[in-house]
Design a protein around this motif. Structure first.
Motif, PDB file in Angstrom:
ATOM      1  N   ILE A  65     -29.764   1.243  53.486  1.00  0.00           N
ATOM      2  CA  ILE A  65     -31.109   1.044  54.072  1.00  0.00           C
ATOM      3  C   ILE A  65     -31.977   2.277  53.793  1.00  0.00           C
ATOM      4  O   ILE A  65     -33.150   2.145  53.408  1.00  0.00           O
ATOM      5  CB  ILE A  65     -31.040   0.813  55.608  1.00  0.00           C
ATOM      6  N   ALA A  66     -31.387   3.453  53.974  1.00  0.00           N
ATOM      7  CA  ALA A  66     -32.168   4.674  53.725  1.00  0.00           C
ATOM      8  C   ALA A  66     -32.601   4.725  52.254  1.00  0.00           C
ATOM      9  O   ALA A  66     -33.739   5.092  51.948  1.00  0.00           O
ATOM     10  CB  ALA A  66     -31.343   5.906  54.093  1.00  0.00           C
ATOM     11  N   ALA A  67     -31.700   4.316  51.359  1.00  0.00           N
ATOM     12  CA  ALA A  67     -32.041   4.308  49.929  1.00  0.00           C
ATOM     13  C   ALA A  67     -33.167   3.311  49.661  1.00  0.00           C
ATOM     14  O   ALA A  67     -34.065   3.578  48.853  1.00  0.00           O
ATOM     15  CB  ALA A  67     -30.812   3.964  49.096  1.00  0.00           C
ATOM     16  N   ILE A  70     -36.455   4.909  50.629  1.00  0.00           N
ATOM     17  CA  ILE A  70     -36.913   5.941  49.688  1.00  0.00           C
ATOM     18  C   ILE A  70     -37.308   5.303  48.354  1.00  0.00           C
ATOM     19  O   ILE A  70     -38.352   5.614  47.787  1.00  0.00           O
ATOM     20  CB  ILE A  70     -35.827   7.026  49.526  1.00  0.00           C
ATOM     21  N   ALA A  71     -36.492   4.347  47.887  1.00  0.00           N
ATOM     22  CA  ALA A  71     -36.796   3.683  46.612  1.00  0.00           C
ATOM     23  C   ALA A  71     -38.111   2.906  46.695  1.00  0.00           C
ATOM     24  O   ALA A  71     -38.814   2.733  45.706  1.00  0.00           O
ATOM     25  CB  ALA A  71     -35.652   2.741  46.228  1.00  0.00           C
ATOM     26  N   SER A  72     -38.479   2.450  47.888  1.00  0.00           N
ATOM     27  CA  SER A  72     -39.737   1.708  48.049  1.00  0.00           C
ATOM     28  C   SER A  72     -40.943   2.639  48.091  1.00  0.00           C
ATOM     29  O   SER A  72     -42.078   2.180  48.031  1.00  0.00           O
ATOM     30  CB  SER A  72     -39.718   0.887  49.344  1.00  0.00           C
ATOM     31  N   GLY A  73     -40.680   3.928  48.272  1.00  0.00           N
ATOM     32  CA  GLY A  73     -41.798   4.887  48.235  1.00  0.00           C
ATOM     33  C   GLY A  73     -41.966   5.738  49.479  1.00  0.00           C
ATOM     34  O   GLY A  73     -42.973   6.430  49.621  1.00  0.00           O
ATOM     35  N   ILE A  74     -41.003   5.706  50.391  1.00  0.00           N
ATOM     36  CA  ILE A  74     -41.112   6.571  51.572  1.00  0.00           C
ATOM     37  C   ILE A  74     -40.661   7.982  51.183  1.00  0.00           C
ATOM     38  O   ILE A  74     -39.639   8.154  50.514  1.00  0.00           O
ATOM     39  CB  ILE A  74     -40.286   6.009  52.739  1.00  0.00           C
ATOM     40  N   PRO A 299     -37.835  -2.279  39.932  1.00  0.00           N
ATOM     41  CA  PRO A 299     -37.844  -0.807  40.007  1.00  0.00           C
ATOM     42  C   PRO A 299     -37.209  -0.292  41.309  1.00  0.00           C
ATOM     43  O   PRO A 299     -36.542   0.750  41.310  1.00  0.00           O
ATOM     44  CB  PRO A 299     -39.338  -0.451  39.976  1.00  0.00           C
ATOM     45  N   ILE A 300     -37.388  -1.036  42.403  1.00  0.00           N
ATOM     46  CA  ILE A 300     -36.801  -0.611  43.691  1.00  0.00           C
ATOM     47  C   ILE A 300     -35.286  -0.715  43.610  1.00  0.00           C
ATOM     48  O   ILE A 300     -34.551   0.208  43.983  1.00  0.00           O
ATOM     49  CB  ILE A 300     -37.348  -1.493  44.846  1.00  0.00           C
ATOM     50  N   ASN A 301     -34.849  -1.839  43.057  1.00  0.00           N
ATOM     51  CA  ASN A 301     -33.421  -2.077  42.889  1.00  0.00           C
ATOM     52  C   ASN A 301     -32.772  -0.962  42.057  1.00  0.00           C
ATOM     53  O   ASN A 301     -31.739  -0.401  42.424  1.00  0.00           O
ATOM     54  CB  ASN A 301     -33.310  -3.451  42.194  1.00  0.00           C
ATOM     55  N   LEU A 307     -30.017   6.304  43.679  1.00  0.00           N
ATOM     56  CA  LEU A 307     -29.840   7.101  44.900  1.00  0.00           C
ATOM     57  C   LEU A 307     -28.434   6.930  45.475  1.00  0.00           C
ATOM     58  O   LEU A 307     -27.811   7.881  45.936  1.00  0.00           O
ATOM     59  CB  LEU A 307     -30.876   6.689  45.955  1.00  0.00           C
ATOM     60  N   LEU A 308     -27.944   5.691  45.431  1.00  0.00           N
ATOM     61  CA  LEU A 308     -26.639   5.415  46.056  1.00  0.00           C
ATOM     62  C   LEU A 308     -25.481   5.944  45.211  1.00  0.00           C
ATOM     63  O   LEU A 308     -24.347   6.029  45.698  1.00  0.00           O
ATOM     64  CB  LEU A 308     -26.493   3.915  46.325  1.00  0.00           C
ATOM     65  N   ASP A 309     -25.775   6.330  43.977  1.00  0.00           N
ATOM     66  CA  ASP A 309     -24.752   6.965  43.139  1.00  0.00           C
ATOM     67  C   ASP A 309     -24.364   8.334  43.673  1.00  0.00           C
ATOM     68  O   ASP A 309     -23.352   8.898  43.267  1.00  0.00           O
ATOM     69  CB  ASP A 309     -25.306   7.167  41.713  1.00  0.00           C
TER      70      ASP A 309
END
Ligand code: TYM
Length: 345
Positions: A65-67, A70-74, A299-301, A307-309
């Protein structure tokens, strides 16, 4: 600390299958509000154990969820991103709100009835008092605005009721300790736009949901481009072409839903989408929607995967966010303990 005037708080449960409804109804708004507000975004892991006690992999679900945030732009440096259980004050204030909220208020909560189903005697007490923890999340930061999807409306009304009762019952002490008229703000929900209630792709009368057994009913943020296209192609529709006006979508739940999704993704009004596709069949509309969804979600995916790596880096971001959240939360709790009149710090 004075009353903040533009502080946003919102939360998402780490219960898997983050979907397009969560993105359009909530996360996308979180991103926009960053420019005008001080934002606090929380992965509400304490809420996640109210329905199913033993979660399969809470840590990785929390990171996911956190990723997605952040991936969405937060931006987790300018704003705060953390997971709820790292800030103990949420539980403490929730307990006190268990004593502020009335049984009758909670008995009216439709989400409890939906989630508990027929066998409510077997539901956890936590599921019943869930809205009190949610009020604690928001009021711990004295948040003034809460962006959410339509399904959270009643919970936010309860949050306002709790704040009002606390402010009234402790009126004199609040004044005595120099906190002005109201200690807790009467929080405003932000529920707007064409996608406040995204419906299932299989059944236009049901909400798109993390817990729906059929994966074809929702677009997950982790879906590949092929999956997204397939799910939209197979989405249920009627056999009529798209109408000339939004009013004519009434009574056509599936069509209305797909138009709403298109409008939200394209940042247009449903009216303008209907005008573009008036008279066209779904055979033409669906590929356009699939293309748009892939363009916005891929792009979010990909960024989520990147990030999750590095789970250690995600954990660091969440720990740092928790430290900053705690700084605000501990001040509120000190003041609330003082207002209640407990002995000691
Ligand atoms: P949760 O995790 O179920 O959902 C997260 C957010 O997504 C929105 N949402 C939808 N929006 C449009 N269409 C849908 N089909 C759809 N499904 C979900 C939800 O409205 C929500 O905004 N109780 C909250 C979490 C929470 C919270 C808070 C929210 C805990 N504390 C404090 C705000 C403030 C929940 O279960 O969200």
């Amino acid at each position: 600390m004075g009353q903040p005037t533009n502080r946003v708080f919102s939360g998402v449960q780490p219960t898997g299958n983050l979907h397009l409804g969560n993105y359009l109804g909530a996360i996308r708004k979180f991103v926009t509000l960053q420019d005008s507000h001080e934002c606090i975004y929380c992965v509400v892991d304490l809420h996640a154990v109210t329905a199913d006690l033993v979660q399969k992999d809470l840590k990785s679900q929390t990171r996911e969820i956190a990723a997605a945030f952040i991936a969405s732009g937060i931006d987790p440096e300018k704003h705060i991103v953390f997971n709820q259980s790292q800030v103990r004050e949420h539980s403490e204030l929730a307990w006190l709100f268990n004593c502020v909220a009335r049984m009758g208020w909670l008995r009216r909560m439709t989400q409890f009835k939906e989630k508990a189903g027929k066998n409510s005697e077997e539901a956890s007490v936590g599921l019943f008092t869930y809205p009190n923890l949610m009020a604690a999340d928001i009021l711990l930061y004295r948040a003034t605005h809460v962006p959410v999807g339509d399904d959270q409306k009643q919970h936010l009304e309860l949050t306002r009721d709790i704040a009002t009762k606390f402010n009234n019952d402790f009126k004199e002490r609040i004044a005595e300790f120099g906190h002005g008229e109201e200690y807790f703000p009467i929080t405003e929900p932000i529920i707007d736009g064409p996608a406040t209630r995204v419906m299932s792709l299989r059944d236009g009368s049901r909400k798109m949901s993390k817990s729906e057994p059929s994966d074809m009913s929702r677009i997950n943020l982790t879906d590949s481009a092929d999956d997204i296209a397939k799910k939209i192609r197979k989405a249920r529709t009627d056999s009529e072409p798209l109408p000339e006006s939004v009013e004519d979508l009434k009574g056509r739940a599936e069509a209305e839903n797909l138009v709403g999704i298109y409008a939200a993704l394209a940042d247009e009004s449903p009216g303008s989408v209907v005008r573009q596709f008036a008279g066209k069949q779904f055979g033409e509309f669906k590929p356009a929607l699939a293309e748009l969804a892939v363009e916005k979600l891929s792009p979010i995916n990909q960024e989520m995967k990147r990030l999750l790596d590095d789970p250690a880096a995600m954990d660091k971001i969440l720990a740092n966010g928790a430290d900053r959240a705690r700084e605000i939360a501990s001040v509120t709790m000190r003041e609330v303990r003082e207002i209640f009149g407990f002995l000691g710090d």
